[in-house]
Design a protein around this motif. Structure first.
Motif, PDB file in Angstrom:
ATOM      1  N   ASN A  32       0.830  -1.208   0.000  1.00 59.30           N
ATOM      2  CA  ASN A  32       0.000   0.000   0.000  1.00 59.30           C
ATOM      3  C   ASN A  32       0.865   1.260   0.000  1.00 59.30           C
ATOM      4  OD1 ASN A  32      -2.389  -1.435  -0.037  1.00 59.30           O
ATOM      5  ND2 ASN A  32      -2.693  -1.322   2.158  1.00 59.30           N
ATOM      6  N   ALA A  33       1.956   1.249   0.755  1.00 51.89           N
ATOM      7  CA  ALA A  33       2.854   2.405   0.795  1.00 51.89           C
ATOM      8  C   ALA A  33       3.475   2.652  -0.579  1.00 51.89           C
ATOM      9  CB  ALA A  33       3.932   2.200   1.851  1.00 51.89           C
ATOM     10  N   GLU A  36       0.876   4.305  -2.749  1.00 57.87           N
ATOM     11  CA  GLU A  36       0.694   5.715  -2.402  1.00 57.87           C
ATOM     12  C   GLU A  36       1.830   6.599  -2.901  1.00 57.87           C
ATOM     13  OE1 GLU A  36      -0.038   5.621   1.806  1.00 57.87           O
ATOM     14  OE2 GLU A  36      -2.010   4.689   1.511  1.00 57.87           O
ATOM     15  N   ARG A  37       2.996   6.031  -3.117  1.00 61.22           N
ATOM     16  CA  ARG A  37       4.139   6.783  -3.652  1.00 61.22           C
ATOM     17  C   ARG A  37       4.232   6.694  -5.170  1.00 61.22           C
ATOM     18  NH1 ARG A  37       6.832   3.911   0.505  1.00 61.22           N
ATOM     19  NH2 ARG A  37       7.913   2.673  -1.074  1.00 61.22           N
ATOM     20  N   SER A  38       3.400   5.883  -5.780  1.00 62.15           N
ATOM     21  CA  SER A  38       3.486   5.653  -7.218  1.00 62.15           C
ATOM     22  C   SER A  38       2.969   6.841  -8.025  1.00 62.15           C
ATOM     23  CB  SER A  38       2.672   4.414  -7.606  1.00 62.15           C
ATOM     24  OG  SER A  38       3.251   3.256  -7.058  1.00 62.15           O
ATOM     25  N   PHE A  41      -0.981   7.834  -8.629  1.00 60.87           N
ATOM     26  CA  PHE A  41      -1.863   7.432  -7.534  1.00 60.87           C
ATOM     27  C   PHE A  41      -2.676   8.644  -7.082  1.00 60.87           C
ATOM     28  CE2 PHE A  41      -2.660   7.423  -2.971  1.00 60.87           C
ATOM     29  CZ  PHE A  41      -3.385   6.253  -2.823  1.00 60.87           C
ATOM     30  N   TRP A  43      -5.923   8.034  -4.720  1.00 61.66           N
ATOM     31  CA  TRP A  43      -6.603   7.727  -3.458  1.00 61.66           C
ATOM     32  C   TRP A  43      -6.736   6.217  -3.316  1.00 61.66           C
ATOM     33  CZ3 TRP A  43     -11.197   4.986  -3.074  1.00 61.66           C
ATOM     34  CH2 TRP A  43     -11.818   4.979  -1.820  1.00 61.66           C
ATOM     35  N   ARG A  44      -6.812   5.749  -2.084  1.00 61.60           N
ATOM     36  CA  ARG A  44      -7.165   4.355  -1.821  1.00 61.60           C
ATOM     37  C   ARG A  44      -7.949   4.280  -0.526  1.00 61.60           C
ATOM     38  NH1 ARG A  44      -4.953   1.190   1.946  1.00 61.60           N
ATOM     39  NH2 ARG A  44      -3.260   2.122   3.118  1.00 61.60           N
ATOM     40  N   GLY A  46      -8.560   2.834   2.990  1.00 63.53           N
ATOM     41  CA  GLY A  46      -7.477   2.527   3.903  1.00 63.53           C
ATOM     42  C   GLY A  46      -7.517   1.226   4.650  1.00 63.53           C
ATOM     43  N   SER A  71      -9.232   1.790  -5.086  1.00 66.16           N
ATOM     44  CA  SER A  71      -8.321   2.904  -5.325  1.00 66.16           C
ATOM     45  C   SER A  71      -8.731   3.704  -6.550  1.00 66.16           C
ATOM     46  CB  SER A  71      -6.883   2.390  -5.488  1.00 66.16           C
ATOM     47  OG  SER A  71      -6.791   1.465  -6.552  1.00 66.16           O
ATOM     48  N   TRP A  73      -6.825   6.107  -9.703  1.00 64.74           N
ATOM     49  CA  TRP A  73      -5.562   6.399 -10.389  1.00 64.74           C
ATOM     50  C   TRP A  73      -5.802   7.433 -11.478  1.00 64.74           C
ATOM     51  CZ3 TRP A  73      -1.079   4.081  -8.748  1.00 64.74           C
ATOM     52  CH2 TRP A  73      -1.262   3.111  -7.760  1.00 64.74           C
TER      53      TRP A  73
END
Length: 151
Positions: A32-33, A36-38, A41, A43-44, A46, A71, A73
């Protein structure tokens, strides 16, 4: 401009506390981390590890091992890069170690307006539409991405 909403689900071979699925469960936060850094991205949701029990429709509430991921994208390309070109892809390739195998599609994609965060009800409606009628302009898979994806 539109973004790509993604919702997927799967049934674990055992409950989340079982050693059989521990490697997958223990790495969920790491994956997941990375998401989130991709690039791309947006939202996802949680709580993937317990999402199935919180979503509240029969697809999920009848199976205590059901999990889900939700999520948004910026584009199909950004989503595919995360899914296949990060450590997520390695876990995806090993899915048979942790998940029940089924013959049907276990994810749905659809366009959302930029800035829109889709609800669980919206995801449910798209999943049910995909299951009942197959891919369309309104809900699709990566393999059936509509030609209109050039938004």
């Amino acid at each position: 401009m539109t973004h790509l909403a993604h919702f997927n689900w799967a049934a674990l071979l055992a409950p989340t506390g079982d050693p059989l699925v521990a490697e997958f469960v223990d790495n969920t936060g790491r994956v997941n981390a990375i998401a989130e850094r991709s690039a791309g991205f947006v939202w996802r949701h949680g709580d993937e590890d317990v999402a199935g029990r919180r979503i509240g429709w029969p697809l999920f509430t009848e199976a205590p091992t059901m999990i889900a991921s939700f999520s948004v994208w910026e584009s199909p390309e950004a989503f595919k890069a995360f899914v296949y070109k990060t450590v997520h892809g390695a876990f995806l390739r090993r899915g048979a170690e942790w998940f029940e195998r089924g013959g049907s599609v276990n994810y749905a994609l659809w366009w959302v307006p930029e800035g829109h965060i889709p609800s669980i009800e919206e995801a449910r409606d798209r999943v049910e539409q995909l299951r009942a009628h197959g891919p369309s302009e309104a809900v699709f898979t990566l393999a059936t991405l509509p030609a209109s994806s050039k938004r």
